[in-house]
Design a protein around this motif. Structure first.
Motif, PDB file in Angstrom:
ATOM      1  N   GLY A 267       0.827  -1.210   0.000  1.00 55.39           N
ATOM      2  CA  GLY A 267       0.000   0.000   0.000  1.00 55.39           C
ATOM      3  C   GLY A 267       0.857   1.254   0.000  1.00 55.39           C
ATOM      4  O   GLY A 267       0.610   2.198  -0.762  1.00 55.39           O
ATOM      5  N   THR A 268       1.868   1.263   0.847  1.00 53.20           N
ATOM      6  CA  THR A 268       2.791   2.401   0.913  1.00 53.20           C
ATOM      7  C   THR A 268       3.496   2.586  -0.420  1.00 53.20           C
ATOM      8  O   THR A 268       3.580   3.693  -0.952  1.00 53.20           O
ATOM      9  CB  THR A 268       3.844   2.174   2.024  1.00 53.20           C
ATOM     10  OG1 THR A 268       3.166   2.058   3.272  1.00 53.20           O
ATOM     11  CG2 THR A 268       4.851   3.306   2.088  1.00 53.20           C
ATOM     12  N   LEU A 269       4.004   1.480  -0.968  1.00 48.64           N
ATOM     13  CA  LEU A 269       4.751   1.562  -2.221  1.00 48.64           C
ATOM     14  C   LEU A 269       3.887   2.095  -3.355  1.00 48.64           C
ATOM     15  O   LEU A 269       4.277   3.037  -4.042  1.00 48.64           O
ATOM     16  CB  LEU A 269       5.326   0.197  -2.609  1.00 48.64           C
ATOM     17  CG  LEU A 269       6.043   0.201  -3.964  1.00 48.64           C
ATOM     18  CD1 LEU A 269       7.302   1.050  -3.915  1.00 48.64           C
ATOM     19  CD2 LEU A 269       6.330  -1.203  -4.419  1.00 48.64           C
ATOM     20  N   TYR A 270       2.713   1.520  -3.554  1.00 47.87           N
ATOM     21  CA  TYR A 270       1.923   1.914  -4.715  1.00 47.87           C
ATOM     22  C   TYR A 270       1.309   3.306  -4.571  1.00 47.87           C
ATOM     23  O   TYR A 270       1.121   4.006  -5.568  1.00 47.87           O
ATOM     24  CB  TYR A 270       0.891   0.837  -5.057  1.00 47.87           C
ATOM     25  CG  TYR A 270       1.588  -0.345  -5.685  1.00 47.87           C
ATOM     26  CD1 TYR A 270       2.180  -0.240  -6.935  1.00 47.87           C
ATOM     27  CD2 TYR A 270       1.717  -1.544  -4.998  1.00 47.87           C
ATOM     28  CE1 TYR A 270       2.857  -1.303  -7.506  1.00 47.87           C
ATOM     29  CE2 TYR A 270       2.385  -2.617  -5.560  1.00 47.87           C
ATOM     30  CZ  TYR A 270       2.960  -2.488  -6.812  1.00 47.87           C
ATOM     31  OH  TYR A 270       3.640  -3.542  -7.378  1.00 47.87           O
ATOM     32  N   THR A 271       1.057   3.742  -3.346  1.00 47.04           N
ATOM     33  CA  THR A 271       0.633   5.135  -3.145  1.00 47.04           C
ATOM     34  C   THR A 271       1.778   6.069  -3.533  1.00 47.04           C
ATOM     35  O   THR A 271       1.574   7.061  -4.240  1.00 47.04           O
ATOM     36  CB  THR A 271       0.219   5.368  -1.675  1.00 47.04           C
ATOM     37  OG1 THR A 271      -0.886   4.510  -1.376  1.00 47.04           O
ATOM     38  CG2 THR A 271      -0.161   6.807  -1.430  1.00 47.04           C
ATOM     39  N   MET A 272       2.987   5.734  -3.083  1.00 46.79           N
ATOM     40  CA  MET A 272       4.149   6.557  -3.395  1.00 46.79           C
ATOM     41  C   MET A 272       4.461   6.528  -4.890  1.00 46.79           C
ATOM     42  O   MET A 272       4.745   7.567  -5.487  1.00 46.79           O
ATOM     43  CB  MET A 272       5.363   6.061  -2.598  1.00 46.79           C
ATOM     44  CG  MET A 272       6.598   6.879  -2.830  1.00 46.79           C
ATOM     45  SD  MET A 272       8.055   6.321  -1.921  1.00 46.79           S
ATOM     46  CE  MET A 272       7.564   4.868  -1.087  1.00 46.79           C
ATOM     47  N   VAL A 273       4.392   5.359  -5.505  1.00 40.74           N
ATOM     48  CA  VAL A 273       4.657   5.233  -6.936  1.00 40.74           C
ATOM     49  C   VAL A 273       3.677   6.095  -7.730  1.00 40.74           C
ATOM     50  O   VAL A 273       4.065   6.791  -8.670  1.00 40.74           O
ATOM     51  CB  VAL A 273       4.597   3.747  -7.379  1.00 40.74           C
ATOM     52  CG1 VAL A 273       4.418   3.613  -8.880  1.00 40.74           C
ATOM     53  CG2 VAL A 273       5.858   3.025  -6.920  1.00 40.74           C
TER      54      VAL A 273
END
Length: 110
Positions: free
Chosen positions: A49-55
């Protein structure tokens, strides 16, 4: 360089910094997670979740882009992202150097 991007990303969060380092070479999401974990020796473990929000945010700001013709959705840093990553690295080096001088007793704190 867009001053608004500089204000938004400098200083960078650790997760943004390491994600940008990870996509110097094209990587898909899970490979980014693995790379960051290995690079930081498990200190930073990105959740999906953190990664894809940031991406999504990094793509919207032009810091990274998708790489065509890959089986999985793959990301790579853009020139703008690389410029800001280098700027942040220089900032961190100056910060580290100042801290090392003070903590080693090389500079008077008075």
């Amino acid at each position: 360089m867009n001053e608004n991007l500089r204000k938004k990303y400098i200083p960078m969060t650790e997760t943004t910094y390491y994600t940008l380092l990870a996509v110097i070479c094209p990587r898909h999401g899970y490979a980014i997670i693995q790379y960051v974990s290995a690079l930081t020796r498990g200190r930073i473990v990105l959740g999906t979740g953190t990664l894809y929000t940031m991406v999504g945010r990094l793509m919207q700001d032009g810091m990274i882009a998708t790489v065509p013709e890959h089986e999985k959705k793959t990301y790579q840093i853009t020139d703008i992202g690389l410029e800001l990553l280098r700027e942040e690295t220089r900032r961190l080096e100056r910060q580290f150097s100042d801290g090392r001088k003070i903590l080693s007793g090389g500079v008077s704190t008075r």
